[in-house]
Design a protein around this motif. Structure first.
Motif, PDB file in Angstrom:
ATOM      1  N   ARG A 200      50.264 -21.920   5.141  1.00  0.00           N
ATOM      2  CA  ARG A 200      49.825 -20.745   5.909  1.00  0.00           C
ATOM      3  C   ARG A 200      50.980 -19.762   6.090  1.00  0.00           C
ATOM      4  O   ARG A 200      50.807 -18.551   5.969  1.00  0.00           O
ATOM      5  N   GLY A 201      52.174 -20.298   6.346  1.00  0.00           N
ATOM      6  CA  GLY A 201      53.353 -19.452   6.513  1.00  0.00           C
ATOM      7  C   GLY A 201      53.701 -18.703   5.245  1.00  0.00           C
ATOM      8  O   GLY A 201      54.050 -17.522   5.280  1.00  0.00           O
ATOM      9  N   LYS A 202      53.579 -19.374   4.105  1.00  0.00           N
ATOM     10  CA  LYS A 202      53.870 -18.717   2.829  1.00  0.00           C
ATOM     11  C   LYS A 202      52.877 -17.599   2.571  1.00  0.00           C
ATOM     12  O   LYS A 202      53.245 -16.496   2.166  1.00  0.00           O
ATOM     13  N   LYS A 203      51.613 -17.886   2.825  1.00  0.00           N
ATOM     14  CA  LYS A 203      50.581 -16.865   2.624  1.00  0.00           C
ATOM     15  C   LYS A 203      50.844 -15.669   3.539  1.00  0.00           C
ATOM     16  O   LYS A 203      50.776 -14.514   3.107  1.00  0.00           O
ATOM     17  N   ASN A 204      51.186 -15.966   4.772  1.00  0.00           N
ATOM     18  CA  ASN A 204      51.483 -14.907   5.738  1.00  0.00           C
ATOM     19  C   ASN A 204      52.693 -14.087   5.294  1.00  0.00           C
ATOM     20  O   ASN A 204      52.680 -12.856   5.343  1.00  0.00           O
ATOM     21  N   MET A 205      53.759 -14.765   4.845  1.00  0.00           N
ATOM     22  CA  MET A 205      54.952 -14.053   4.381  1.00  0.00           C
ATOM     23  C   MET A 205      54.666 -13.256   3.121  1.00  0.00           C
ATOM     24  O   MET A 205      55.215 -12.171   2.944  1.00  0.00           O
ATOM     25  N   ASP A 206      53.806 -13.769   2.258  1.00  0.00           N
ATOM     26  CA  ASP A 206      53.432 -13.003   1.063  1.00  0.00           C
ATOM     27  C   ASP A 206      52.755 -11.688   1.458  1.00  0.00           C
ATOM     28  O   ASP A 206      53.008 -10.645   0.846  1.00  0.00           O
ATOM     29  N   GLU A 207      51.914 -11.745   2.482  1.00  0.00           N
ATOM     30  CA  GLU A 207      51.253 -10.521   2.963  1.00  0.00           C
ATOM     31  C   GLU A 207      52.271  -9.550   3.567  1.00  0.00           C
ATOM     32  O   GLU A 207      52.199  -8.341   3.326  1.00  0.00           O
ATOM     33  N   ILE A 208      53.190 -10.088   4.337  1.00  0.00           N
ATOM     34  CA  ILE A 208      54.230  -9.245   4.942  1.00  0.00           C
ATOM     35  C   ILE A 208      55.081  -8.604   3.847  1.00  0.00           C
ATOM     36  O   ILE A 208      55.332  -7.394   3.867  1.00  0.00           O
ATOM     37  N   ARG A 209      55.501  -9.420   2.882  1.00  0.00           N
ATOM     38  CA  ARG A 209      56.320  -8.888   1.783  1.00  0.00           C
ATOM     39  C   ARG A 209      55.553  -7.817   0.996  1.00  0.00           C
ATOM     40  O   ARG A 209      56.137  -6.821   0.585  1.00  0.00           O
ATOM     41  N   ALA A 210      54.277  -8.047   0.773  1.00  0.00           N
ATOM     42  CA  ALA A 210      53.474  -7.071   0.023  1.00  0.00           C
ATOM     43  C   ALA A 210      53.403  -5.741   0.770  1.00  0.00           C
ATOM     44  O   ALA A 210      53.571  -4.670   0.165  1.00  0.00           O
ATOM     45  N   LEU A 211      53.163  -5.802   2.070  1.00  0.00           N
ATOM     46  CA  LEU A 211      53.109  -4.564   2.865  1.00  0.00           C
ATOM     47  C   LEU A 211      54.457  -3.850   2.871  1.00  0.00           C
ATOM     48  O   LEU A 211      54.535  -2.631   2.672  1.00  0.00           O
ATOM     49  N   LEU A 212      55.514  -4.604   3.109  1.00  0.00           N
ATOM     50  CA  LEU A 212      56.842  -4.005   3.111  1.00  0.00           C
ATOM     51  C   LEU A 212      57.183  -3.447   1.726  1.00  0.00           C
ATOM     52  O   LEU A 212      57.787  -2.378   1.609  1.00  0.00           O
ATOM     53  N   GLY A 213      56.772  -4.152   0.679  1.00  0.00           N
ATOM     54  CA  GLY A 213      57.005  -3.677  -0.690  1.00  0.00           C
ATOM     55  C   GLY A 213      56.252  -2.386  -0.985  1.00  0.00           C
ATOM     56  O   GLY A 213      56.803  -1.463  -1.598  1.00  0.00           O
ATOM     57  N   THR A 214      55.014  -2.318  -0.536  1.00  0.00           N
ATOM     58  CA  THR A 214      54.228  -1.094  -0.714  1.00  0.00           C
ATOM     59  C   THR A 214      54.886   0.069   0.012  1.00  0.00           C
ATOM     60  O   THR A 214      54.999   1.182  -0.529  1.00  0.00           O
ATOM     61  N   MET A 215      55.321  -0.189   1.231  1.00  0.00           N
ATOM     62  CA  MET A 215      55.987   0.863   2.000  1.00  0.00           C
ATOM     63  C   MET A 215      57.292   1.291   1.324  1.00  0.00           C
ATOM     64  O   MET A 215      57.606   2.485   1.239  1.00  0.00           O
ATOM     65  N   ASN A 216      58.048   0.319   0.813  1.00  0.00           N
ATOM     66  CA  ASN A 216      59.303   0.635   0.149  1.00  0.00           C
ATOM     67  C   ASN A 216      59.058   1.437  -1.134  1.00  0.00           C
ATOM     68  O   ASN A 216      59.790   2.385  -1.429  1.00  0.00           O
ATOM     69  N   ASP A 217      58.024   1.069  -1.894  1.00  0.00           N
ATOM     70  CA  ASP A 217      57.685   1.818  -3.111  1.00  0.00           C
ATOM     71  C   ASP A 217      57.317   3.261  -2.787  1.00  0.00           C
ATOM     72  O   ASP A 217      57.715   4.186  -3.493  1.00  0.00           O
ATOM     73  N   THR A 218      56.557   3.447  -1.707  1.00  0.00           N
ATOM     74  CA  THR A 218      56.190   4.800  -1.282  1.00  0.00           C
ATOM     75  C   THR A 218      57.438   5.593  -0.922  1.00  0.00           C
ATOM     76  O   THR A 218      57.580   6.755  -1.321  1.00  0.00           O
ATOM     77  N   GLU A 219      58.344   4.964  -0.193  1.00  0.00           N
ATOM     78  CA  GLU A 219      59.586   5.647   0.179  1.00  0.00           C
ATOM     79  C   GLU A 219      60.447   5.944  -1.041  1.00  0.00           C
ATOM     80  O   GLU A 219      61.101   6.987  -1.095  1.00  0.00           O
ATOM     81  N   ALA A 220      60.440   5.055  -2.027  1.00  0.00           N
ATOM     82  CA  ALA A 220      61.209   5.303  -3.257  1.00  0.00           C
ATOM     83  C   ALA A 220      60.668   6.537  -3.981  1.00  0.00           C
ATOM     84  O   ALA A 220      61.441   7.361  -4.489  1.00  0.00           O
ATOM     85  N   ARG A 221      59.341   6.662  -4.029  1.00  0.00           N
ATOM     86  CA  ARG A 221      58.737   7.859  -4.660  1.00  0.00           C
ATOM     87  C   ARG A 221      59.077   9.114  -3.864  1.00  0.00           C
ATOM     88  O   ARG A 221      59.396  10.155  -4.440  1.00  0.00           O
ATOM     89  N   LEU A 222      59.001   9.015  -2.535  1.00  0.00           N
ATOM     90  CA  LEU A 222      59.370  10.153  -1.697  1.00  0.00           C
ATOM     91  C   LEU A 222      60.834  10.539  -1.922  1.00  0.00           C
ATOM     92  O   LEU A 222      61.167  11.726  -1.982  1.00  0.00           O
ATOM     93  N   LEU A 223      61.681   9.537  -2.058  1.00  0.00           N
ATOM     94  CA  LEU A 223      63.099   9.799  -2.272  1.00  0.00           C
ATOM     95  C   LEU A 223      63.313  10.552  -3.585  1.00  0.00           C
ATOM     96  O   LEU A 223      64.069  11.523  -3.629  1.00  0.00           O
ATOM     97  N   GLN A 224      62.639  10.114  -4.637  1.00  0.00           N
ATOM     98  CA  GLN A 224      62.780  10.805  -5.924  1.00  0.00           C
ATOM     99  C   GLN A 224      62.331  12.254  -5.817  1.00  0.00           C
ATOM    100  O   GLN A 224      62.984  13.164  -6.336  1.00  0.00           O
ATOM    101  N   THR A 225      61.217  12.481  -5.148  1.00  0.00           N
ATOM    102  CA  THR A 225      60.714  13.841  -4.957  1.00  0.00           C
ATOM    103  C   THR A 225      61.716  14.665  -4.160  1.00  0.00           C
ATOM    104  O   THR A 225      62.036  15.805  -4.529  1.00  0.00           O
ATOM    105  N   ARG A 226      62.212  14.101  -3.093  1.00  0.00           N
ATOM    106  CA  ARG A 226      63.132  14.828  -2.219  1.00  0.00           C
ATOM    107  C   ARG A 226      64.468  15.090  -2.897  1.00  0.00           C
ATOM    108  O   ARG A 226      65.059  16.161  -2.733  1.00  0.00           O
ATOM    109  N   LEU A 227      64.945  14.126  -3.665  1.00  0.00           N
ATOM    110  CA  LEU A 227      66.186  14.352  -4.410  1.00  0.00           C
ATOM    111  C   LEU A 227      65.993  15.442  -5.469  1.00  0.00           C
ATOM    112  O   LEU A 227      66.903  16.239  -5.709  1.00  0.00           O
ATOM    113  N   GLY A 228      64.814  15.477  -6.078  1.00  0.00           N
ATOM    114  CA  GLY A 228      64.517  16.536  -7.044  1.00  0.00           C
ATOM    115  C   GLY A 228      64.569  17.910  -6.404  1.00  0.00           C
ATOM    116  O   GLY A 228      65.106  18.862  -6.980  1.00  0.00           O
TER     117      GLY A 228
END
Length: 180
Positions: A145-173
């Motif tokens: 259960r803990g692994k499944k829960n951490m996988d969900e947390i990591r996925a959300l944090l990863g999605t947020m980080n990917d969005t910020e990475a795209r924003l960063l590229q746009t802003r740096l441009g």
């Protein structure tokens, strides 16, 4: 119309003054725009750092739990204690940082219940080991259960980080184009 020398000098002085004022205004606007663009780049870096710090704090609590369950040594719980103390503050900081972006804010808000559940499960394993019920503590970890829960947390944090990475590229441009 014939201009005398004084009129010519005054006209030249006024023309130069107008040019300097226009250049000053244009320069001031460019500096103001560059400062704002740089602020957004720094903001994006701050959000990404906050995401990494939050994940690290949660992982620290997990690592401490496992070390304690395996050894029974309370010294292993220091990262757990520090991580639990940091997690809510880091989550709140993340919420504050992304409150200007509705999509990111919704993702950050959905982290709350997942993180709370993960910390409850971690604490359950620690409590079972403290009671001397090593089998129950190991079962909590092995149940998945803990692994499944951490996988969900990591996925959300990863999605947020990917969005910020795209924003960063746009802003740096934008910053690079404004410097050309």
């Amino acid at each position: 119309m014939k201009w005398n020398v004084g009129t010519k000098i005054a006209t030249g002085f006024i023309a130069a003054l107008i040019i300097f004022v226009i250049l000053g205004i244009v320069s001031w606007r460019n500096v103001e725009n560059s400062t704002e663009e740089a602020r957004w780049v720094a903001h994006t870096h701050e959000v990404r750092l906050s995401l990494a710090q939050l994940l690290t704090a949660i992982i620290d609590t997990e690592t401490a739990q496992r070390g304690y369950i395996i050894t029974g040594d309370e010294a292993y719980l220091a990262p757990y204690t520090n991580g639990v103390a940091a997690v809510e503050g880091l989550r709140q900081r993340l919420l504050d940082l992304v409150d200007d972006n509705p999509r990111q804010l919704a993702l950050a808000q959905s982290l709350g219940p997942l993180i709370r559940q993960r910390l409850v499960d971690i604490e359950g394993g620690i409590d079972a080991r403290r009671r001397g019920d090593t089998a129950a503590a190991e079962e909590i970890v092995n149940a998945g259960r803990g692994k499944k829960n951490m996988d969900e947390i990591r996925a959300l944090l990863g999605t947020m980080n990917d969005t910020e990475a795209r924003l960063l590229q746009t802003r740096l441009g934008v910053v690079h184009r404004s410097q050309e």
